[in-house]
Design a protein around this motif. Structure first.
Motif, PDB file in Angstrom:
ATOM      1  N   ALA A  91      18.960   1.565  36.053  1.00 66.47           N
ATOM      2  CA  ALA A  91      18.958   1.396  34.602  1.00 66.47           C
ATOM      3  C   ALA A  91      17.820   2.198  33.974  1.00 66.47           C
ATOM      4  O   ALA A  91      17.977   2.783  32.892  1.00 66.47           O
ATOM      5  CB  ALA A  91      18.828  -0.076  34.238  1.00 66.47           C
ATOM      6  N   ILE A  92      16.675   2.215  34.642  1.00 69.05           N
ATOM      7  CA  ILE A  92      15.536   2.988  34.137  1.00 69.05           C
ATOM      8  C   ILE A  92      15.865   4.479  34.135  1.00 69.05           C
ATOM      9  O   ILE A  92      15.567   5.201  33.181  1.00 69.05           O
ATOM     10  CB  ILE A  92      14.272   2.703  34.974  1.00 69.05           C
ATOM     11  N   VAL A  93      16.493   4.942  35.219  1.00 71.36           N
ATOM     12  CA  VAL A  93      16.889   6.352  35.292  1.00 71.36           C
ATOM     13  C   VAL A  93      17.827   6.701  34.141  1.00 71.36           C
ATOM     14  O   VAL A  93      17.670   7.727  33.461  1.00 71.36           O
ATOM     15  CB  VAL A  93      17.563   6.657  36.650  1.00 71.36           C
ATOM     16  N   GLU A  94      18.814   5.831  33.905  1.00 69.40           N
ATOM     17  CA  GLU A  94      19.769   6.076  32.821  1.00 69.40           C
ATOM     18  C   GLU A  94      19.082   6.071  31.464  1.00 69.40           C
ATOM     19  O   GLU A  94      19.359   6.913  30.600  1.00 69.40           O
ATOM     20  CB  GLU A  94      20.867   5.014  32.862  1.00 69.40           C
ATOM     21  N   SER A  95      18.155   5.138  31.273  1.00 68.24           N
ATOM     22  CA  SER A  95      17.419   5.060  30.012  1.00 68.24           C
ATOM     23  C   SER A  95      16.575   6.315  29.789  1.00 68.24           C
ATOM     24  O   SER A  95      16.551   6.878  28.687  1.00 68.24           O
ATOM     25  CB  SER A  95      16.537   3.817  30.000  1.00 68.24           C
ATOM     26  N   LEU A  96      15.885   6.760  30.829  1.00 67.57           N
ATOM     27  CA  LEU A  96      15.071   7.969  30.716  1.00 67.57           C
ATOM     28  C   LEU A  96      15.932   9.199  30.448  1.00 67.57           C
ATOM     29  O   LEU A  96      15.554  10.085  29.670  1.00 67.57           O
ATOM     30  CB  LEU A  96      14.255   8.173  31.996  1.00 67.57           C
ATOM     31  N   GLN A  97      17.097   9.233  31.078  1.00 67.59           N
ATOM     32  CA  GLN A  97      18.010  10.352  30.836  1.00 67.59           C
ATOM     33  C   GLN A  97      18.456  10.383  29.381  1.00 67.59           C
ATOM     34  O   GLN A  97      18.514  11.459  28.761  1.00 67.59           O
ATOM     35  CB  GLN A  97      19.224  10.247  31.768  1.00 67.59           C
ATOM     36  N   ASN A  98      18.776   9.207  28.822  1.00 69.04           N
ATOM     37  CA  ASN A  98      19.178   9.145  27.411  1.00 69.04           C
ATOM     38  C   ASN A  98      18.042   9.569  26.494  1.00 69.04           C
ATOM     39  O   ASN A  98      18.249  10.306  25.517  1.00 69.04           O
ATOM     40  CB  ASN A  98      19.651   7.731  27.060  1.00 69.04           C
ATOM     41  N   GLU A  99      16.830   9.083  26.793  1.00 69.68           N
ATOM     42  CA  GLU A  99      15.678   9.460  25.972  1.00 69.68           C
ATOM     43  C   GLU A  99      15.455  10.969  26.013  1.00 69.68           C
ATOM     44  O   GLU A  99      15.237  11.609  24.987  1.00 69.68           O
ATOM     45  CB  GLU A  99      14.432   8.737  26.473  1.00 69.68           C
ATOM     46  N   LYS A 100      15.515  11.525  27.219  1.00 68.64           N
ATOM     47  CA  LYS A 100      15.300  12.962  27.366  1.00 68.64           C
ATOM     48  C   LYS A 100      16.438  13.750  26.718  1.00 68.64           C
ATOM     49  O   LYS A 100      16.216  14.825  26.143  1.00 68.64           O
ATOM     50  CB  LYS A 100      15.185  13.321  28.856  1.00 68.64           C
ATOM     51  N   ARG A 101      17.653  13.216  26.820  1.00 65.70           N
ATOM     52  CA  ARG A 101      18.799  13.898  26.226  1.00 65.70           C
ATOM     53  C   ARG A 101      18.656  13.954  24.704  1.00 65.70           C
ATOM     54  O   ARG A 101      18.899  15.002  24.097  1.00 65.70           O
ATOM     55  CB  ARG A 101      20.089  13.173  26.616  1.00 65.70           C
ATOM     56  N   ASN A 102      18.242  12.835  24.102  1.00 66.39           N
ATOM     57  CA  ASN A 102      18.049  12.819  22.654  1.00 66.39           C
ATOM     58  C   ASN A 102      16.915  13.741  22.234  1.00 66.39           C
ATOM     59  O   ASN A 102      17.027  14.482  21.249  1.00 66.39           O
ATOM     60  CB  ASN A 102      17.767  11.396  22.179  1.00 66.39           C
ATOM     61  N   VAL A 154      21.638  30.296  22.445  1.00 63.62           N
ATOM     62  CA  VAL A 154      20.321  29.761  22.784  1.00 63.62           C
ATOM     63  C   VAL A 154      20.458  28.954  24.073  1.00 63.62           C
ATOM     64  O   VAL A 154      21.320  28.080  24.179  1.00 63.62           O
ATOM     65  CB  VAL A 154      19.758  28.866  21.654  1.00 63.62           C
ATOM     66  N   GLU A 155      19.615  29.244  25.031  1.00 67.67           N
ATOM     67  CA  GLU A 155      19.686  28.558  26.323  1.00 67.67           C
ATOM     68  C   GLU A 155      19.082  27.165  26.216  1.00 67.67           C
ATOM     69  O   GLU A 155      18.068  26.965  25.554  1.00 67.67           O
ATOM     70  CB  GLU A 155      18.926  29.374  27.379  1.00 67.67           C
ATOM     71  N   GLU A 156      19.722  26.222  26.893  1.00 70.38           N
ATOM     72  CA  GLU A 156      19.237  24.842  26.903  1.00 70.38           C
ATOM     73  C   GLU A 156      18.401  24.577  28.145  1.00 70.38           C
ATOM     74  O   GLU A 156      18.683  25.099  29.224  1.00 70.38           O
ATOM     75  CB  GLU A 156      20.410  23.857  26.873  1.00 70.38           C
ATOM     76  N   GLU A 157      17.369  23.765  27.976  1.00 66.56           N
ATOM     77  CA  GLU A 157      16.552  23.354  29.106  1.00 66.56           C
ATOM     78  C   GLU A 157      17.257  22.229  29.859  1.00 66.56           C
ATOM     79  O   GLU A 157      17.814  21.322  29.244  1.00 66.56           O
ATOM     80  CB  GLU A 157      15.184  22.861  28.631  1.00 66.56           C
ATOM     81  N   PRO A 158      17.248  22.264  31.182  1.00 72.38           N
ATOM     82  CA  PRO A 158      17.900  21.182  31.949  1.00 72.38           C
ATOM     83  C   PRO A 158      17.142  19.871  31.780  1.00 72.38           C
ATOM     84  O   PRO A 158      15.930  19.857  31.566  1.00 72.38           O
ATOM     85  CB  PRO A 158      17.823  21.681  33.397  1.00 72.38           C
ATOM     86  N   ILE A 159      17.890  18.772  31.873  1.00 74.01           N
ATOM     87  CA  ILE A 159      17.299  17.445  31.754  1.00 74.01           C
ATOM     88  C   ILE A 159      17.079  16.885  33.158  1.00 74.01           C
ATOM     89  O   ILE A 159      18.033  16.763  33.940  1.00 74.01           O
ATOM     90  CB  ILE A 159      18.213  16.504  30.957  1.00 74.01           C
ATOM     91  N   GLU A 160      15.843  16.577  33.480  1.00 79.38           N
ATOM     92  CA  GLU A 160      15.522  16.043  34.795  1.00 79.38           C
ATOM     93  C   GLU A 160      14.632  14.813  34.649  1.00 79.38           C
ATOM     94  O   GLU A 160      13.724  14.795  33.827  1.00 79.38           O
ATOM     95  CB  GLU A 160      14.797  17.097  35.645  1.00 79.38           C
TER      96      GLU A 160
END
Length: 486
Positions: free
Chosen positions: A280-291, A125-131
């Motif tokens: 820090a906001i970028v990192e937080s958004l990346q974690n949220e999107k990753r989860n 199953v292909e994964e969608e990229p996180i941006e």
């Protein structure tokens, strides 16, 4: 007990079971029922308990005698019948029909689901990229600015939305035809000092036009003006004019802080510069999107596995999932302070529980089928929950101190999770997490972890399995999972 049993397979893993009770058994039960009735009620011409069977039948009717024992007898013969036929019901059976002469019970028995998994080891199953978009970062910054916004004195002219502190005095201007003329008693409308006014364009003050006269004034300025109440207003001053004298002592605007280093420090001590906060906001958004992406990816993997598998299951599978979802919502509402839970909520929105259940059916079907394939993977791969797995998961659920030990305030909860139903729930979550990690690795084309490996899924994912494979209390059929997987 003397009876005959015939079975007939029905679609959707259901079994029609017909039980015919022998005449001897029925006659015995009828006579017992007649004796009980005769001992409780006076039959004309006979002392209590002395009326013969045929007289009791004439008096109360044969169908009424059947009603004395038919339910209890049905439960007994059904228990003996499924034991005799070695039938293992998946859930509670339902009564389809009863015939009296001869006495025949017809029941529908839901059977255990049968799951034939597709080739899940070849599943990809292909994964969608996180941006993270720049606009998202700016929106988060604006949220912080709104959080730290407040009233600040401003030097500019006042505008709608500002908070003004004023001294104001207004008096009614006498009508030209007032017979008292200049000797008329002065009518004071307002005489206020340090009066706070918010200039709200959508909700203007009376009289109409008063607010607009204050627009453009600065702190320290004074102004005189005349405003008239419309003749059709409900005010006691309808049709009257008043002269206002206003002195503005301060003008405050609801100001957001500037996006600078001082603002970053205001948000948190870890941020020295505005760039630190942005990062820090970028990192937080990346974690949220990753989860979020992981949960979404897990669902895609499980749904794809459902598509390539063959599942035969009784309707009770979906109904059980619906029961769990309804129960979870009821508990959630009660924790939120709604004492009557789901019942009270549905009454407020004028919706029946039946309609509410139906609104959940589509999602319940998805969750139930994900559970079925996940449970089968656990069985086929021999995935186990070791004591170490269980203890580690309990620590993740209840929290630990800096030494990795369970918090003192959570010791009682931890003990509840180590035994009985609490342990079954933890085992279910551990098994689910391990199976999910296994399938995700396969779907990514990676080497899957061994069945004994610890799960990489977080406690948050394991306890939020309703977003992945079912409700947290029904993620994999609780105690049955431990027995099946072992």
């Amino acid at each position: 007990m003397s009876f005959t049993v015939t079975t007939e397979p029905r679609e959707n893993r259901q079994l029609a079971v017909t039980i015919e009770v022998s005449k001897e058994v029925v006659d015995k039960e009828l006579r017992k029922a007649a004796a009980a009735v005769a001992s409780q009620y006076r039959i004309p011409g006979f002392r209590k308990g002395k009326a013969p069977y045929h007289i009791v039948v004439q008096q109360v009717g044969l169908s009424n005698l059947y009603s004395e024992f038919i339910d209890e007898l049905g439960q007994r013969v059904f228990r003996e019948a499924i034991e005799q036929e070695k039938i293992e019901p998946y859930a509670q059976s339902s009564l389809e029909d009863i015939q009296l002469e001869p006495l025949v019970y017809k029941l529908i028995v839901p059977l255990e689901p049968v799951v034939k998994l597709g080739d899940y080891r070849s599943l990809r199953v292909e994964e969608e990229p996180i941006e993270v978009d720049t606009n998202e970062v700016e929106q988060r910054l604006e949220m912080y600015r709104d959080e730290y916004a407040g009233w600040q004195e401003v030097e500019r002219p006042s505008q709608f939305g500002d908070l003004l502190t004023v001294n104001v005095r207004s008096v009614i201007i006498p009508d030209s035809d007032d017979e008292n003329g200049d000797n008329a008693e002065e009518i004071v409308v307002l005489d206020e000092t340090d009066w706070e006014i918010t200039l709200d364009e959508e909700n203007p003050m009376e009289p109409a036009g008063f607010d607009r006269e204050l627009i453009g004034m600065r702190a320290g300025e004074e102004k005189e003006f005349v405003v008239e109440w419309p003749a059709d207003t409900q005010s006691i001053y309808a049709g009257k004019r008043a002269r206002f004298h206003v002195e503005v002592t301060s003008v405050e605007g609801y100001e957001k802080p500037e996006l600078d280093d001082d603002f970053a420090k205001l948000v948190g001590p870890d941020y020295e510069t505005i760039d630190d906060l942005r990062n820090a906001i970028v990192e937080s958004l990346q974690n949220e999107k990753r989860n979020a992406a992981r949960s979404s990816y897990i669902n895609k993997v499980l749904d794809r596995l459902v598509e390539i598998s063959e599942l035969d299951y009784p309707p009770a599978v979906i109904e059980d999932q619906l029961d769990g979802m309804v129960r979870d919502m009821d508990q959630r509402l009660r924790r939120m302070g709604l004492g009557e839970g789901l019942e009270g909520y549905l009454r407020m929105i004028n919706q029946s529980e039946e309609d509410y259940r139906e609104s959940l059916r589509s999602e319940a079907s998805k969750l139930a089928l994900r559970n079925l394939v996940l449970s089968e993977v656990i069985k086929q791969e021999g995935i186990e929950a070791t004591d170490d797995d269980i203890e580690e998961h309990i620590k993740q659920l209840v929290g630990v101190d800096e030494n990795g030990e369970i918090l003192e305030s959570a010791v009682e909860l931890a003990n509840m999770l180590r035994f009985g139903g609490g342990r079954s729930l933890v085992v279910s979550q551990v098994l689910s997490s391990k199976a999910v990690d296994f399938l995700v690795a396969l779907a990514r084309g990676e080497e899957p972890p061994s069945p004994a490996a610890k799960s990489e899924s977080s406690a948050a994912e394991a306890t939020n399995m309703d977003e992945v494979s079912g409700s947290s209390t029904d993620a994999i059929d609780n105690s049955e999972t431990e027995e099946k997987s072992e």
